[in-house]
Design a protein around this motif. Structure first.
Motif, PDB file in Angstrom:
ATOM      1  N   THR A 230     -17.015 -59.639 -22.519  1.00 32.23           N
ATOM      2  CA  THR A 230     -15.936 -60.617 -22.529  1.00 32.23           C
ATOM      3  C   THR A 230     -15.119 -60.547 -21.247  1.00 32.23           C
ATOM      4  O   THR A 230     -14.765 -61.588 -20.673  1.00 32.23           O
ATOM      5  N   THR A 231     -14.846 -59.355 -20.779  1.00 37.66           N
ATOM      6  CA  THR A 231     -14.107 -59.208 -19.520  1.00 37.66           C
ATOM      7  C   THR A 231     -14.884 -59.861 -18.385  1.00 37.66           C
ATOM      8  O   THR A 231     -14.320 -60.603 -17.571  1.00 37.66           O
ATOM      9  N   GLY A 232     -16.181 -59.628 -18.327  1.00 34.65           N
ATOM     10  CA  GLY A 232     -17.013 -60.231 -17.289  1.00 34.65           C
ATOM     11  C   GLY A 232     -16.979 -61.748 -17.348  1.00 34.65           C
ATOM     12  O   GLY A 232     -16.928 -62.424 -16.317  1.00 34.65           O
ATOM     13  N   GLY A 233     -16.981 -62.300 -18.549  1.00 37.04           N
ATOM     14  CA  GLY A 233     -16.902 -63.747 -18.710  1.00 37.04           C
ATOM     15  C   GLY A 233     -15.586 -64.302 -18.206  1.00 37.04           C
ATOM     16  O   GLY A 233     -15.541 -65.343 -17.543  1.00 37.04           O
ATOM     17  N   ARG A 234     -14.511 -63.596 -18.501  1.00 39.69           N
ATOM     18  CA  ARG A 234     -13.189 -64.042 -18.044  1.00 39.69           C
ATOM     19  C   ARG A 234     -13.079 -63.973 -16.526  1.00 39.69           C
ATOM     20  O   ARG A 234     -12.500 -64.843 -15.890  1.00 39.69           O
ATOM     21  N   VAL A 235     -13.645 -62.915 -15.930  1.00 48.20           N
ATOM     22  CA  VAL A 235     -13.633 -62.786 -14.470  1.00 48.20           C
ATOM     23  C   VAL A 235     -14.470 -63.900 -13.844  1.00 48.20           C
ATOM     24  O   VAL A 235     -14.052 -64.525 -12.868  1.00 48.20           O
ATOM     25  N   GLN A 236     -15.626 -64.185 -14.422  1.00 46.08           N
ATOM     26  CA  GLN A 236     -16.464 -65.260 -13.895  1.00 46.08           C
ATOM     27  C   GLN A 236     -15.772 -66.615 -14.002  1.00 46.08           C
ATOM     28  O   GLN A 236     -15.886 -67.437 -13.099  1.00 46.08           O
ATOM     29  N   ASP A 237     -15.066 -66.860 -15.097  1.00 44.05           N
ATOM     30  CA  ASP A 237     -14.326 -68.111 -15.254  1.00 44.05           C
ATOM     31  C   ASP A 237     -13.247 -68.246 -14.174  1.00 44.05           C
ATOM     32  O   ASP A 237     -13.035 -69.319 -13.624  1.00 44.05           O
ATOM     33  N   ALA A 238     -12.557 -67.127 -13.896  1.00 45.24           N
ATOM     34  CA  ALA A 238     -11.479 -67.141 -12.904  1.00 45.24           C
ATOM     35  C   ALA A 238     -12.017 -67.196 -11.480  1.00 45.24           C
ATOM     36  O   ALA A 238     -11.359 -67.751 -10.591  1.00 45.24           O
ATOM     37  N   CYS A 239     -13.204 -66.624 -11.267  1.00 45.48           N
ATOM     38  CA  CYS A 239     -13.788 -66.522  -9.919  1.00 45.48           C
ATOM     39  C   CYS A 239     -15.271 -66.870  -9.983  1.00 45.48           C
ATOM     40  O   CYS A 239     -16.127 -65.985  -9.922  1.00 45.48           O
ATOM     41  N   PRO A 240     -15.604 -68.144 -10.101  1.00 44.91           N
ATOM     42  CA  PRO A 240     -17.011 -68.526 -10.244  1.00 44.91           C
ATOM     43  C   PRO A 240     -17.881 -68.112  -9.059  1.00 44.91           C
ATOM     44  O   PRO A 240     -19.095 -68.014  -9.189  1.00 44.91           O
ATOM     45  N   ASP A 241     -17.255 -67.839  -7.914  1.00 48.87           N
ATOM     46  CA  ASP A 241     -18.009 -67.430  -6.731  1.00 48.87           C
ATOM     47  C   ASP A 241     -18.417 -65.961  -6.759  1.00 48.87           C
ATOM     48  O   ASP A 241     -19.254 -65.544  -5.954  1.00 48.87           O
ATOM     49  N   LEU A 242     -17.856 -65.151  -7.662  1.00 47.30           N
ATOM     50  CA  LEU A 242     -18.223 -63.734  -7.749  1.00 47.30           C
ATOM     51  C   LEU A 242     -19.487 -63.550  -8.585  1.00 47.30           C
ATOM     52  O   LEU A 242     -19.658 -64.216  -9.608  1.00 47.30           O
ATOM     53  N   GLN A 243     -20.344 -62.651  -8.148  1.00 47.31           N
ATOM     54  CA  GLN A 243     -21.525 -62.258  -8.916  1.00 47.31           C
ATOM     55  C   GLN A 243     -21.108 -61.130  -9.854  1.00 47.31           C
ATOM     56  O   GLN A 243     -20.755 -60.045  -9.381  1.00 47.31           O
ATOM     57  N   VAL A 244     -21.138 -61.365 -11.140  1.00 49.04           N
ATOM     58  CA  VAL A 244     -20.734 -60.368 -12.124  1.00 49.04           C
ATOM     59  C   VAL A 244     -21.894 -60.139 -13.088  1.00 49.04           C
ATOM     60  O   VAL A 244     -22.373 -61.087 -13.720  1.00 49.04           O
ATOM     61  N   THR A 245     -22.339 -58.895 -13.185  1.00 53.96           N
ATOM     62  CA  THR A 245     -23.347 -58.541 -14.174  1.00 53.96           C
ATOM     63  C   THR A 245     -22.615 -58.184 -15.461  1.00 53.96           C
ATOM     64  O   THR A 245     -21.841 -57.221 -15.500  1.00 53.96           O
ATOM     65  N   ARG A 246     -22.835 -58.999 -16.483  1.00 52.02           N
ATOM     66  CA  ARG A 246     -22.163 -58.778 -17.766  1.00 52.02           C
ATOM     67  C   ARG A 246     -23.029 -57.906 -18.658  1.00 52.02           C
ATOM     68  O   ARG A 246     -24.196 -58.181 -18.877  1.00 52.02           O
ATOM     69  N   LEU A 247     -22.412 -56.861 -19.181  1.00 51.58           N
ATOM     70  CA  LEU A 247     -23.076 -55.967 -20.118  1.00 51.58           C
ATOM     71  C   LEU A 247     -22.604 -56.329 -21.526  1.00 51.58           C
ATOM     72  O   LEU A 247     -21.989 -57.370 -21.735  1.00 51.58           O
ATOM     73  N   LYS A 248     -22.868 -55.489 -22.474  1.00 51.67           N
ATOM     74  CA  LYS A 248     -22.417 -55.737 -23.844  1.00 51.67           C
ATOM     75  C   LYS A 248     -20.892 -55.643 -23.918  1.00 51.67           C
ATOM     76  O   LYS A 248     -20.257 -55.045 -23.055  1.00 51.67           O
ATOM     77  N   SER A 249     -20.326 -56.216 -24.948  1.00 48.21           N
ATOM     78  CA  SER A 249     -18.911 -56.063 -25.225  1.00 48.21           C
ATOM     79  C   SER A 249     -18.616 -54.568 -25.403  1.00 48.21           C
ATOM     80  O   SER A 249     -19.467 -53.823 -25.883  1.00 48.21           O
ATOM     81  N   GLY A 250     -17.416 -54.147 -25.021  1.00 48.11           N
ATOM     82  CA  GLY A 250     -17.054 -52.730 -25.121  1.00 48.11           C
ATOM     83  C   GLY A 250     -17.351 -52.099 -26.472  1.00 48.11           C
ATOM     84  O   GLY A 250     -18.062 -51.092 -26.549  1.00 48.11           O
ATOM     85  N   PRO A 251     -16.844 -52.671 -27.577  1.00 48.60           N
ATOM     86  CA  PRO A 251     -17.078 -52.065 -28.888  1.00 48.60           C
ATOM     87  C   PRO A 251     -18.544 -52.093 -29.335  1.00 48.60           C
ATOM     88  O   PRO A 251     -18.939 -51.345 -30.221  1.00 48.60           O
ATOM     89  N   LEU A 252     -19.350 -52.936 -28.689  1.00 50.29           N
ATOM     90  CA  LEU A 252     -20.765 -53.037 -29.061  1.00 50.29           C
ATOM     91  C   LEU A 252     -21.679 -52.237 -28.136  1.00 50.29           C
ATOM     92  O   LEU A 252     -22.893 -52.407 -28.153  1.00 50.29           O
ATOM     93  N   GLY A 253     -21.073 -51.387 -27.305  1.00 52.65           N
ATOM     94  CA  GLY A 253     -21.863 -50.512 -26.447  1.00 52.65           C
ATOM     95  C   GLY A 253     -21.656 -50.691 -24.959  1.00 52.65           C
ATOM     96  O   GLY A 253     -22.206 -49.941 -24.158  1.00 52.65           O
ATOM     97  N   GLY A 254     -20.865 -51.681 -24.562  1.00 51.32           N
ATOM     98  CA  GLY A 254     -20.640 -51.919 -23.141  1.00 51.32           C
ATOM     99  C   GLY A 254     -19.969 -50.754 -22.426  1.00 51.32           C
ATOM    100  O   GLY A 254     -20.326 -50.420 -21.297  1.00 51.32           O
ATOM    101  N   ASP A 255     -18.997 -50.118 -23.107  1.00 52.56           N
ATOM    102  CA  ASP A 255     -18.344 -48.943 -22.516  1.00 52.56           C
ATOM    103  C   ASP A 255     -19.382 -47.848 -22.274  1.00 52.56           C
ATOM    104  O   ASP A 255     -19.375 -47.189 -21.229  1.00 52.56           O
ATOM    105  N   GLN A 256     -20.285 -47.675 -23.230  1.00 54.95           N
ATOM    106  CA  GLN A 256     -21.312 -46.644 -23.089  1.00 54.95           C
ATOM    107  C   GLN A 256     -22.316 -47.009 -22.003  1.00 54.95           C
ATOM    108  O   GLN A 256     -22.807 -46.138 -21.281  1.00 54.95           O
ATOM    109  N   GLN A 257     -22.635 -48.296 -21.862  1.00 54.85           N
ATOM    110  CA  GLN A 257     -23.534 -48.711 -20.781  1.00 54.85           C
ATOM    111  C   GLN A 257     -22.923 -48.380 -19.422  1.00 54.85           C
ATOM    112  O   GLN A 257     -23.611 -47.862 -18.536  1.00 54.85           O
TER     113      GLN A 257
END
Length: 129
Positions: free
Chosen positions: A40-67
């Motif tokens: 979700t954080t990656g999605g929000r950053v991409q929305d705010a900065c469409p020119d940035l390349q952001v690799t989105r992982l899982k949501s934090g509670p679903l394992g993103g923090d662990q990734q």
């Protein structure tokens, strides 16, 4: 080389707007780094900065923090910017603490608030120079 360096971006729900605004204000510096973020954080950053390349992982509670923790342990992430909401209980608090512990163990720069993130941005700029 700075373009090969990787920064991880994470923000708790109440801090996602702050992270999106932080990324927008610092997009030129962030553009010189590989960016990974929880879903979700990656999605929000991409929305705010469409020119940035952001690799989105899982949501934090679903394992993103662990990734991201695994990426720190394998040397793929060299910096962590994690806007923590200290006033809201997190059901996945154990994962958050594990992630912070890994950043400490592997001695990577870690910002947990906007003031410290600003200092890391200054460091990122100097790495580019």
């Amino acid at each position: 080389m700075a373009s090969e360096r990787c920064v991880a971006l994470i923000a708790h729900d109440e801090k996602k707007d702050d992270m999106a605004e932080f990324a927008r204000r610092n997009r030129q510096t962030l553009a010189n780094w590989r960016i990974v973020a929880t879903g979700t954080t990656g999605g929000r950053v991409q929305d705010a900065c469409p020119d940035l390349q952001v690799t989105r992982l899982k949501s934090g509670p679903l394992g993103g923090d662990q990734q991201i923790g695994a990426m720190i342990a394998t040397g793929e992430v060299q910096m962590l910017i994690f806007f923590v909401d200290p006033l809201t209980a997190m059901p996945h608090d154990v994962d958050v603490k594990a992630l912070m512990r890994l950043a400490i163990v592997y001695d990577i720069p870690m910002a947990l608030n906007l003031a410290t993130a600003g200092q890391l941005i200054d460091f990122m700029r100097s790495e580019r120079a």
